[in-house]
Design an enzyme around this catalytic site. Structure first.
Site, PDB file in Angstrom:
ATOM      1  N   MET A   1      -4.931  -3.195  10.186  1.00  7.69           N
ATOM      2  CA  MET A   1      -5.569  -3.684  11.550  1.00  7.69           C
ATOM      3  C   MET A   1      -5.143  -4.991  12.025  1.00  7.69           C
ATOM      4  SD  MET A   1      -9.248  -1.766  11.821  1.00  7.69           S
ATOM      5  CE  MET A   1     -10.116  -2.950  10.753  1.00  7.69           C
TER       6      MET A   1
ATOM      7  N   TYR B   1      -3.847  -9.296  11.121  1.00  4.31           N
ATOM      8  CA  TYR B   1      -4.382 -10.385  10.560  1.00  4.31           C
ATOM      9  C   TYR B   1      -3.637 -10.276   8.941  1.00  4.31           C
ATOM     10  CZ  TYR B   1      -6.376 -14.965  10.736  1.00  4.31           C
ATOM     11  OH  TYR B   1      -6.498 -16.201  10.990  1.00  4.31           O
ATOM     12  N   LEU B   2      -2.505 -10.112   8.929  1.00  2.00           N
ATOM     13  CA  LEU B   2      -1.889  -9.902   7.448  1.00  2.00           C
ATOM     14  C   LEU B   2      -2.085 -10.647   6.581  1.00  2.00           C
ATOM     15  CD1 LEU B   2       1.217  -7.941   8.969  1.00  2.00           C
ATOM     16  CD2 LEU B   2      -0.891  -6.799   8.490  1.00  2.00           C
TER      17      LEU B   2
ATOM     18  N   GLU C   1      -1.216 -11.464   1.686  1.00  2.00           N
ATOM     19  CA  GLU C   1      -0.567 -10.866   0.790  1.00  2.00           C
ATOM     20  C   GLU C   1      -0.769  -9.463   0.306  1.00  2.00           C
ATOM     21  OE1 GLU C   1       2.142 -12.178  -0.130  1.00  2.00           O
ATOM     22  OE2 GLU C   1       2.367 -10.664  -1.960  1.00  2.00           O
TER      23      GLU C   1
ATOM     24  N   HIS D   1      -1.421  -6.761   2.201  1.00  2.00           N
ATOM     25  CA  HIS D   1      -0.844  -5.969   3.060  1.00  2.00           C
ATOM     26  C   HIS D   1       0.667  -6.203   2.763  1.00  2.00           C
ATOM     27  CE1 HIS D   1      -4.026  -6.883   5.976  1.00  2.00           C
ATOM     28  NE2 HIS D   1      -3.916  -5.654   5.926  1.00  2.00           N
TER      29      HIS D   1
ATOM     30  N   GLY E   1      -4.428   0.131   0.353  1.00  2.00           N
ATOM     31  CA  GLY E   1      -4.866  -0.604  -0.792  1.00  2.00           C
ATOM     32  C   GLY E   1      -6.164  -0.145  -1.702  1.00  2.00           C
TER      33      GLY E   1
ATOM     34  N   VAL F   1      -5.236  -7.159  -4.286  1.00  2.00           N
ATOM     35  CA  VAL F   1      -4.583  -8.409  -4.507  1.00  2.00           C
ATOM     36  C   VAL F   1      -5.724  -9.495  -4.450  1.00  2.00           C
ATOM     37  CG1 VAL F   1      -2.814 -10.021  -3.598  1.00  2.00           C
ATOM     38  CG2 VAL F   1      -2.496  -7.678  -3.763  1.00  2.00           C
TER      39      VAL F   1
ATOM     40  N   SER G   1      -8.500 -10.061   2.107  1.00  2.00           N
ATOM     41  CA  SER G   1      -9.296  -9.160   3.056  1.00  2.00           C
ATOM     42  C   SER G   1      -9.069  -9.985   4.297  1.00  2.00           C
ATOM     43  CB  SER G   1     -10.563  -8.901   2.900  1.00  2.00           C
ATOM     44  OG  SER G   1     -11.323  -8.506   4.238  1.00  2.00           O
ATOM     45  N   SER G   2      -8.657  -9.562   5.644  1.00  2.00           N
ATOM     46  CA  SER G   2      -8.530 -10.174   6.739  1.00  2.00           C
ATOM     47  C   SER G   2      -9.744 -10.817   7.075  1.00  2.00           C
ATOM     48  CB  SER G   2      -8.114  -9.237   7.951  1.00  2.00           C
ATOM     49  OG  SER G   2      -7.128  -8.345   7.452  1.00  2.00           O
TER      50      SER G   2
HETATM   51  O1  PAF Z   1      -7.716  -0.455   5.959  1.00  2.00           O
HETATM   52  C1  PAF Z   1      -7.707  -0.782   7.322  1.00  2.00           C
HETATM   53  O2  PAF Z   1      -7.114  -1.717   7.710  1.00  2.00           O
HETATM   54  C2  PAF Z   1      -7.816   0.301   8.319  1.00  2.00           C
HETATM   55  O3  PAF Z   1      -8.988   0.874   8.101  1.00  2.00           O
HETATM   56  C3  PAF Z   1      -6.647   1.394   8.593  1.00  2.00           C
HETATM   57  C4  PAF Z   1      -6.420   2.268   7.482  1.00  2.00           C
HETATM   58  C5  PAF Z   1      -5.402   0.596   9.099  1.00  2.00           C
HETATM   59  C6  PAF Z   1      -7.437   2.300   9.812  1.00  2.00           C
HETATM   60  O4  PAF Z   1      -7.554   1.518  10.741  1.00  2.00           O
END
Ligand code: PAF
Length: 288
Positions: free
Chosen positions: A30, A32-33, A35, A37, A148, A177, A186-187
């Site tokens: 979703m 707002y990446l 580490e 991700h 994750g 992580v 977490s974002s």
């Molecule tokens: O984990 C997330 O960021 C979300 O739940 C996902 C898997 C991208 C689905 O919207």
């Protein structure tokens, strides 16, 4: 790096790569990446010749009183991070592409996998997750997809949904992580005030307190939960939503004494920000 905005573009790119004999891996996000991700991008890269990152803040997985509007977004920064990480394509559809007018089809995973933990506290959340992940799989047609372990219940739900719908996608699961002080990335960490951020590592301390008792031989679920709860109570800004022990595979209640691998799962509010974390406690057999 290609930027794909429609299902047709995503499918065409994926099919072209497959015609070249390349495996395609998807990292659904979703945005707002962070580490965490990027570690999934590396996991995906190790298992596929082409990596697609999807960025879509999925309205269907947020309840009416939840943080959809507050959810952090920064597509320019995410694009730069993906470029730097060697991602082959960024798939960022808009809401109308994913849920066009008249949209009426949802995927529901029933039973214990969604009955407890976040499923109980966030009604409809996993229906939204299962639906969007099924749709992303249909749009990108990946051979593999990376998730994750921090979202352990999401992994269990997506695994069930993928098997039940006969989707030919290999699930890759990357470890949680953490920041150096133990806070799981977490974002949503970006939404914490400085005072909340300072206390947020209490989630990991609570998991560690229970794990230490478990390592010392404690098998009583009540005692292990109490160890986690006591640790959480040391952080005045932490408001536990749940602290629970469930079977690591079925997510059914773990029972009074742990005899099988169990998932110790926490959800804790700091102000309006809800953080989750978990640890798997695995009884060893054959020792006395
Ligand atoms: O984990 C997330 O960021 C979300 O739940 C996902 C898997 C991208 C689905 O919207």
């Amino acid at each position: 790096m290609r930027i794909l905005r429609t299902a047709a573009e995503a499918r065409a790119a994926s099919r072209a790569w497959k015609r070249e004999g390349l495996r395609v891996a998807l990292v659904p996000t979703m945005g707002y990446l962070h580490e965490g991700h990027l570690s999934l991008v590396r996991l995906a890269r190790a298992r596929a010749g082409r990596v697609v990152v999807s960025i879509f803040v999925n309205p269907a997985q947020f309840g009416p009183a939840e943080d959809l509007d507050r959810y952090p977004r920064d597509l320019a920064r995410d694009t730069a991070l993906c470029e730097e990480a060697g991602v082959d394509a960024l798939f960022c559809p808009d809401a109308g592409e994913v849920y066009p007018p008249g949209y009426a089809t949802y995927v529901t995973v029933e039973g214990a996998l969604t009955a407890g933990l976040c499923g109980a506290r966030r009604p409809g959340h996993f229906r939204g997750v299962a639906t969007v992940v099924a749709k992303l799989f249909a749009m990108v047609e990946p051979d593999a997809a990376a998730f994750g372990q921090k979202d352990a219940q999401q992994v269990a739900v997506v695994r069930r949904m993928t098997a039940d719908l006969n989707l030919p996608v290999e699930l890759l699961v990357g470890p949680t992580v953490r920041e150096t002080d133990g806070l799981a990335l977490s974002s949503r960490n970006a939404c914490l005030t400085p005072a909340e951020r300072a206390q947020a590592p209490v989630l990991k301390r609570a998991l560690d307190a229970a794990a230490a008792r478990f390592e010392a031989g404690e098998r009583s679920a009540a005692e292990l939960l109490s160890a986690a709860g006591t640790a959480l109570a040391a952080a005045p800004l932490a408001r536990p939503d749940y602290v629970d022990l469930v079977d690591a595979e079925t997510l059914e209640p773990a029972g009074p004494a742990l005899v099988r691998p169990a998932l110790l799962a926490l959800a804790v509010y700091f102000g309006a920000t809800r953080l989750i974390d978990n640890a798997v406690l695995t009884p060893s057999f054959g020792s006395c």
